[in-house]
Design an enzyme around this catalytic site. Structure first.
Site, mmCIF file in Angstrom:
data_model
loop_
_atom_site.group_PDB
_atom_site.id
_atom_site.type_symbol
_atom_site.label_atom_id
_atom_site.label_comp_id
_atom_site.label_asym_id
_atom_site.label_seq_id
_atom_site.Cartn_x
_atom_site.Cartn_y
_atom_site.Cartn_z
ATOM 1 C CB SER A 1 13.180 10.421 1.893
ATOM 2 O OG SER A 1 13.195 9.074 2.341
ATOM 3 C CE1 TYR B 1 7.959 10.737 4.169
ATOM 4 C CE2 TYR B 1 9.294 8.895 3.401
ATOM 5 C CZ TYR B 1 9.195 10.133 4.004
ATOM 6 O OH TYR B 1 10.333 10.769 4.440
#
Length: 251
Positions: free
Chosen positions: A144, A157
């Site tokens: 990501s 995250y």
């Protein structure tokens, strides 16, 4: 074996209910992929996903797999590779977590890290060894852009994805020259069920767009894929922004 255009005939998905993974599987099945293993926790959703892919003409099997149980990874994944060569492994499991909640509940924060990072380290090494033994195949890792630089709004995250990204890049270096190949995919904000409750952001994308980028990356034998491509420059700028300035950005 992959065909002359780099499209796999066999696919193992770790995270078999991932919307990105299923979009990728659908796209590859319309090309050349004929055998698919969907690995995930045994649920009706996993079986439904398998049945939909069978409807596209692929032979699809489900595999009980838990990212949070690394002691089982060697046995579970070893059985899949024992049935024949796997041309592509797509590592697509992960959780977003809830930053506000996770900051107050360290156990919940640790679960995000264990799922997104340590589960990937364990299963990634098992798959990498199998691909190396085969002498061919690609390990595609869904990372990501959040891992490029930890932001205040989602640093739990983001840090887990940063660890995953660094691990995957290092693994790619370790496998260089063996015939096995690692491709790191860095999507931006992807519109899925997992992100449905979040506000839209610029340069957001879709599972289908990520799937298209993965296919193109396979054909090119890329090592890193950004989705959309413009995020490469955006994240480079953010990565080099002075910290005092970065803290004031609405991120």
């Amino acid at each position: 074996m992959k065909d002359a255009f780099g499209i796999p005939q066999s696919l193992l998905v770790l995270g078999g209910t991932s919307e990105i993974a299923l979009a990728t599987a659908r796209r590859l099945i319309t090309r050349r992929t004929r055998a698919v293993w969907l690995a995930g926790r045994p649920t009706p959703a996993l079986e439904e996903a398998a049945e939909r892919l069978r409807g596209l003409g692929a032979e699809v099997r489900t595999v009980a797999f838990d990212a949070l149980d690394p002691e089982s990874h060697e046995a579970v994944l070893g059985k899949v590779f024992a049935e024949g060569d796997i041309d592509m492994v797509l590592m697509a499991f992960g959780v977003l977590g809830d930053q506000a909640v996770d900051e107050k509940e360290p156990v919940a924060a640790a679960r995000v890290a264990q799922t997104n990072y340590t589960g990937a380290v364990s299963s990634g090494l098992v798959c990498a060894r199998a691909l190396q033994t085969q002498g061919h195949g690609s390990l595609v890792v869904l990372s990501s852009v959040a891992g490029e630089r930890a932001r205040r709004s989602n640093f739990i995250y983001g840090s887990s994805k940063a660890g995953l990204d660094a691990f995957a890049q290092g693994l790619g270096d370790a496998l260089h020259g063996t015939g096995a190949h690692v491709m790191v995919v860095r999507p931006g904000f992807v519109r899925t069920r997992m992100t449905a409750h979040l506000p839209q952001v610029p340069l957001s994308t879709t599972p289908e767009a990520v799937a298209e980028a993965i296919e193109l990356g396979l054909r090119r034998r890329s090592e890193t894929v950004w989705v959309p491509g413009a995020l490469r420059m955006v994240m480079s700028a953010l990565r080099h922004t002075p910290r005092a300035v970065f803290r004031r950005l609405p991120l």
